[in-house]
Design an enzyme around this catalytic site. Structure first.
Site, PDB file in Angstrom:
ATOM      1  N   ASP A  36      49.783  37.449  46.250  1.00  0.00           N
ATOM      2  CA  ASP A  36      48.437  37.999  46.301  1.00  0.00           C
ATOM      3  C   ASP A  36      48.430  39.352  45.586  1.00  0.00           C
ATOM      4  O   ASP A  36      49.473  39.871  45.198  1.00  0.00           O
ATOM      5  CB  ASP A  36      47.940  38.114  47.737  1.00  0.00           C
ATOM      6  CG  ASP A  36      48.794  39.040  48.593  1.00  0.00           C
ATOM      7  OD1 ASP A  36      49.547  39.846  48.022  1.00  0.00           O
ATOM      8  OD2 ASP A  36      48.710  38.957  49.814  1.00  0.00           O
ATOM      9  N   GLY A  73      45.124  43.495  47.354  1.00  0.00           N
ATOM     10  CA  GLY A  73      43.791  44.027  47.610  1.00  0.00           C
ATOM     11  C   GLY A  73      43.411  44.026  49.075  1.00  0.00           C
ATOM     12  O   GLY A  73      42.926  45.030  49.600  1.00  0.00           O
ATOM     13  N   GLY A 100      37.360  37.026  50.784  1.00  0.00           N
ATOM     14  CA  GLY A 100      36.363  37.640  51.630  1.00  0.00           C
ATOM     15  C   GLY A 100      35.952  36.805  52.815  1.00  0.00           C
ATOM     16  O   GLY A 100      34.879  37.014  53.387  1.00  0.00           O
ATOM     17  N   ASP A 124      46.461  29.231  52.804  1.00  0.00           N
ATOM     18  CA  ASP A 124      47.593  29.993  53.338  1.00  0.00           C
ATOM     19  C   ASP A 124      47.149  30.712  54.592  1.00  0.00           C
ATOM     20  O   ASP A 124      45.969  31.031  54.763  1.00  0.00           O
ATOM     21  CB  ASP A 124      48.090  31.020  52.320  1.00  0.00           C
ATOM     22  CG  ASP A 124      47.211  32.261  52.309  1.00  0.00           C
ATOM     23  OD1 ASP A 124      47.593  33.279  52.908  1.00  0.00           O
ATOM     24  OD2 ASP A 124      46.106  32.215  51.712  1.00  0.00           O
ATOM     25  N   CYS A 165      56.501  13.966  65.718  1.00  0.00           N
ATOM     26  CA  CYS A 165      56.882  14.921  64.667  1.00  0.00           C
ATOM     27  C   CYS A 165      58.347  14.725  64.284  1.00  0.00           C
ATOM     28  O   CYS A 165      59.221  14.596  65.148  1.00  0.00           O
ATOM     29  CB  CYS A 165      56.647  16.352  65.150  1.00  0.00           C
ATOM     30  SG  CYS A 165      57.071  17.612  63.929  1.00  0.00           S
ATOM     31  N   CYS A 178      60.134  16.963  62.540  1.00  0.00           N
ATOM     32  CA  CYS A 178      60.778  18.231  62.188  1.00  0.00           C
ATOM     33  C   CYS A 178      62.078  18.418  62.980  1.00  0.00           C
ATOM     34  O   CYS A 178      62.325  17.754  63.991  1.00  0.00           O
ATOM     35  CB  CYS A 178      59.828  19.407  62.437  1.00  0.00           C
ATOM     36  SG  CYS A 178      59.723  19.971  64.155  1.00  0.00           S
ATOM     37  N   CYS A 186      61.650  19.161  66.837  1.00  0.00           N
ATOM     38  CA  CYS A 186      61.237  18.037  67.685  1.00  0.00           C
ATOM     39  C   CYS A 186      62.315  16.959  67.776  1.00  0.00           C
ATOM     40  O   CYS A 186      62.379  16.228  68.771  1.00  0.00           O
ATOM     41  CB  CYS A 186      59.938  17.442  67.158  1.00  0.00           C
ATOM     42  SG  CYS A 186      58.523  18.555  67.366  1.00  0.00           S
ATOM     43  N   HIS A 226      58.621  24.164  63.585  1.00  0.00           N
ATOM     44  CA  HIS A 226      57.671  23.133  64.002  1.00  0.00           C
ATOM     45  C   HIS A 226      56.247  23.461  63.563  1.00  0.00           C
ATOM     46  O   HIS A 226      55.534  22.589  63.040  1.00  0.00           O
ATOM     47  CB  HIS A 226      57.686  22.950  65.518  1.00  0.00           C
ATOM     48  CG  HIS A 226      56.546  22.101  65.982  1.00  0.00           C
ATOM     49  ND1 HIS A 226      56.530  20.731  65.823  1.00  0.00           N
ATOM     50  CD2 HIS A 226      55.337  22.432  66.526  1.00  0.00           C
ATOM     51  CE1 HIS A 226      55.375  20.254  66.265  1.00  0.00           C
ATOM     52  NE2 HIS A 226      54.644  21.265  66.696  1.00  0.00           N
TER      53      HIS A 226
END
Length: 371
Positions: free
Chosen positions: A99, A102, A222, A272, A310, A312, A315, A341
């Protein structure tokens, strides 16, 4: 000035939803592809908090963020550049977005001043005065070496008067033109940012102005600066479908289930948010649309996995009781396992939406989140 849309970047829309503006696409960058729509984890200081790059890759993450403002303060862009750029510095070989700094600069309302040249603020680390302009923001990002760099914009808070929003939106456009002139690398795509507050006419005019510049990508900024969720949805709904169709569309700072689903239905491709790791550091897990606080006593003797659906690492290997124990004990491993997770969960959510778009069943399968 180098070309703004080098051959190493492209966006291909694979299919569109027949009932909404949603689309499934592929964003190609010098460090790999991003299948959209997609959630992107935030790695503020060149690290996604508490997880290693290998663990991050296992979550399904394809693109991550880093923060220009924070990396400028520590360790400094010169050190990152000397290390070979962000990809080598943080050992992440996939796409990276930085980014502009700002939002962080404008959040320092009591220790900064703004004028047409840029923003001057006191470093929260040592109190020294720092000047951030469109040119310096781009120069810093050029040195950091991310695939996507963001234009320096003025991000007014909510609520703000229409006059203040007009001033910020007009200044954001003038600063964007200076960012374009300062941009020096063909292997980085410069994205413009649409401002305009909660005023549809200002948003529409900003989109028309930015579209004429034919940038490699566009972001809606914004939002998530204090507005109620229904206003965020309205802003996105009245903005996203009008952004150029042939370019990726990025909604900044949004990462809840409902907000992402509704934004995708409006045509957004990328998101994000710090939510997954921030919740993890507070002992909370995202589970199929709900927020569970693992410190609660109901988990102390629950030896089932956190989420049986899940795949992952967390899990597949640990019980709710163990996670509860770690959280109650304030063990660092708790934050790592919950971060793994939570990131996996939000990426999986956007992957599921992507499949629904490809199979043209978005409105039916995700009706709960879209209504």
């Amino acid at each position: 000035m180098p070309p703004l849309s080098p051959a190493t970047f492209s966006f291909h829309c694979q299919t569109r939803c027949s009932k909404t503006y949603a689309r499934a696409g592929v964003f190609t960058t010098p460090h790999g592809i991003v299948e959209t729509p997609r959630f992107m984890p935030v790695g503020t200081l060149a690290t996604v908090k508490t997880v290693t790059p290998e663990q991050l890759r296992a979550t399904g993450a394809q693109m991550v963020l880093a923060n220009t403002y924070h990396l400028h303060l520590q360790p400094g862009e010169d050190i990152v550049a000397a290390a070979g750029g962000l990809h080598k510095f943080m050992n992440w070989q996939g796409p990276i977005l930085t980014d502009s700094g700002g939002f962080q600069v404008f959040s320092l309302s009591e220790i900064r001043t703004i004028n047409e040249a840029g923003v001057t603020f006191k470093s929260p680390k040592d109190g020294r005065l720092i000047s951030m302009t469109p040119e310096t923001s781009i120069q810093i990002q050029n040195q950091l070496g991310a695939d996507v760099v963001m234009a320096f914009d003025e991000c007014p808070p909510y609520p703000a008067s229409e006059e203040a929003i007009v001033t910020a939106t007009d200044r954001t456009y003038r600063w964007l033109q200076r960012c374009i002139d300062a941009h020096q690398r063909e292997d980085q795509a410069l994205f413009g940012i649409v401002q305009g507050g909660v005023y549809p006419e200002l948003r529409q005019q900003a989109i028309r102005d930015l579209a004429k510049l034919d940038l490699p990508g566009y972001a809606i900024g914004g939002v998530s600066v204090g507005e109620p969720p229904e206003l965020i949805s309205q802003i996105v709904r009245l903005s996203a479908p009008y952004l150029p169709e042939s370019k990726p569309r990025y909604l900044m700072g949004v990462g809840t289930y409902r907000e992402m689903a509704q934004a995708i239905a409006s045509g957004i491709d990328l998101f994000d948010c710090v939510i997954p790791t921030r919740l993890a550091r507070h002992g909370a897990a995202l589970v199929q649309g709900e927020r569970w606080h693992l410190k609660n006593a109901c988990f102390r003797e629950d030896f089932t996995s956190l989420d049986a659906t899940c795949s992952c690492y967390t899990c597949q290997n640990f019980s709710r009781a163990y996670l509860c124990h770690l959280v109650r004990s304030r063990e660092m491993l708790a934050y790592t396992l919950l971060s793994i997770h939570n990131i996996s969960e939000l990426i999986r959510f956007t992957q599921d939406i992507r499949r629904a778009i490809l199979e043209d069943r978005l409105s039916e399968t995700f009706a709960h989140w879209l209504n």
